[in-house]
Scaffold this active site. Structure first.
Site, PDB file in Angstrom:
ATOM      1  CG  LEU A 167      -1.523   0.826   1.537  1.00  0.00           C
ATOM      2  CD1 LEU A 167      -3.564   1.103   0.131  1.00  0.00           C
ATOM      3  CD2 LEU A 167      -2.320   1.163   3.160  1.00  0.00           C
ATOM      4  N   GLY A 226       2.387   7.934   2.286  1.00  0.00           N
ATOM      5  CA  GLY A 226       2.345   7.274   3.401  1.00  0.00           C
ATOM      6  C   GLY A 226       1.658   7.197   4.660  1.00  0.00           C
ATOM      7  CB  ILE A 253      15.584  -0.482  35.473  1.00  0.00           C
ATOM      8  CG1 ILE A 253      13.931   0.542  35.819  1.00  0.00           C
ATOM      9  CG2 ILE A 253      15.701  -0.996  36.595  1.00  0.00           C
ATOM     10  CD1 ILE A 253      12.685  -0.613  35.391  1.00  0.00           C
ATOM     11  CD  GLU A 268      -0.338  -2.394   9.819  1.00  0.00           C
ATOM     12  OE1 GLU A 268      -1.850  -1.324   9.312  1.00  0.00           O
ATOM     13  OE2 GLU A 268       0.285  -3.052   8.908  1.00  0.00           O
ATOM     14  CD  GLU A 294       2.392  11.051  15.906  1.00  0.00           C
ATOM     15  OE1 GLU A 294       3.616  11.867  16.896  1.00  0.00           O
ATOM     16  OE2 GLU A 294       2.715  10.871  15.048  1.00  0.00           O
TER      17      GLU A 294
END
Length: 383
Positions: free
Chosen positions: A127, A133, A340, A366, A370
């Site tokens: 796609l 995009g 950590i 995907e 935003e």
């Protein structure tokens, strides 16, 4: 409200967890270093044999038919061990689902058993383009009818599993005069079709075991029967499948975030400073508490979206919410995990720096965070 999993869902979750620990975890570091590709492909084949390449596909076509909740559970467990394998499985499932949803019976019988059964190591979702995009409606790849064939020209970018895919679902403009997003159709294109070329894999920050390639079409001729679904109605198909794909990405991010927190928690209980385990310090305790709470909230959001989809109800807003929250929470979890571990977290000897690199893309592909906020707010304002 029943939060208990069914026996089948529990079995799939357990199988995925055990396979991930036994087969995927040991190869994840090698993949990150550009090695282990043969093992990676062997693992994909094994996952197909276990039924993980068609979790929401009808058994009549070689799928498992276990549903979207089971799919989400499986992706989370795989991602806890190897994000590269998890994203390959997720996208392959997405391609199988779009074929099941809109393809002809002949197309389903031809391609779904090959995807679900592992004859194809993976499948590709073509796609995105270099200039399209977040706005796929601005794509420029075209398909022109020539007798009993379609001729494809153009290029696609960032295609997951491009070099492994046996078949691609390809979106192209079929009516240049139509309004934006109205003249786009989708096609099934086999990997070995003349005129289709897969470019070299991108050099990525993370998830390096998952090949991400450009795909080029240069007078690529495909039969008229390669058209999938209705002519000029492909954009709507893409939007629907992207919503489902967001459940997969959210589940994947959740798995990475949990892996990071689990490792950091165990480390904090063993690492001593000032004469005691650093887990005794409130600053770290609260860090763990906040991140685990967020990841649990993410899990519930994703499960809600998966359950709605499985029930045949509208799930797109919940999928966007789940994807947004899970990926952002997982990014925080991975970066806090690095914190950590201190200096060790920045060192490749420990897996936290890989988790931090692997998780970063989840808030981008995907649909970026935003874009998810745009989808969510648009729905809220329209009600």
């Amino acid at each position: 409200m029943n939060f208990d999993l069914s026996e089948e869902q529990l079995l799939i979750q357990t199988t995925a967890r055990e396979f991930a620990k036994k087969e995927l975890a040991a190869n994840a570091e090698a993949l990150d270093q550009g090695k282990g590709r043969e093992t990676f492909l062997a693992n994909l084949s094994s996952l197909a044999e276990l039924g993980f390449m068609g979790l929401n596909v009808d058994p009549n076509y070689g799928g498992t038919g276990a549903g979207t909740v089971a799919f989400s559970l499986a992706i989370t467990e795989l991602a806890r061990a190897c994000a590269s394998t998890a994203v390959t499985v997720s996208v392959t499932n997405m391609v199988a689902e779009v074929i099941q949803s809109v393809a002809s019976e002949e197309q389903k019988q031809t391609y779904l058993p090959k995807i679900c059964g592992g004859e194809y190591p993976a499948a590709g979702f073509c796609l995105t383009e270099p200039g399209a995009g977040s706005d796929p409606s601005s794509m420029r790849t075209s398909a022109v009818k020539d007798g009993d064939e379609w001729v494809l020209n153009g290029s696609k970018a960032y295609i997951t599993s491009g070099e492994y895919a046996g078949v691609f679902v390809v979106w192209a403009v079929t009516d240049k005069e139509a309004k934006r997003g109205k003249g786009i159709s989708c096609f099934l294109v086999e990997r070995e079709t003349p005129g289709l070329e897969v470019g070299p894999a991108e050099e990525k920050m993370g998830q390096k075991g998952s090949a991400t390639n450009p795909v080029y079409f240069d007078n690529c001729r495909i039969p008229a029967s390669a058209l999938m679904g209705e002519l000029n109605r492909g954009y709507q198909v893409a939007l629907g499948e992207l919503a489902g794909g967001r459940i997969g990405v959210g589940s994947l991010a959740l798995g990475i975030g949990l892996a990071a927190m689990d490792y950091a928690k165990d480390y904090a209980k063993e690492r001593e400073q000032f004469g005691q385990p650093i887990a005794n310090f409130q600053a770290l305790q609260w860090m763990l508490a906040d991140r685990y709470t967020e990841l649990e909230a993410a899990r519930l959001l994703i499960m809600q979206a998966a359950a709605l989809k499985e029930a045949g109800r509208d799930f797109a807003p919940q999928a966007s919410m789940g994807k947004l929250y899970a990926t952002e929470a997982a990014n925080r979890a991975c970066y806090d995990g690095v914190q950590i571990l201190g200096g060790h977290g920045y060192n490749r000897e420990y897996p936290l720096e890989r988790f931090a690199r692997d998780v970063r893309i989840t808030s981008i592909y995907e649909g970026t965070s935003e874009i998810q906020r745009m989808i969510i707010s648009r729905g809220l304002l329209a009600s």
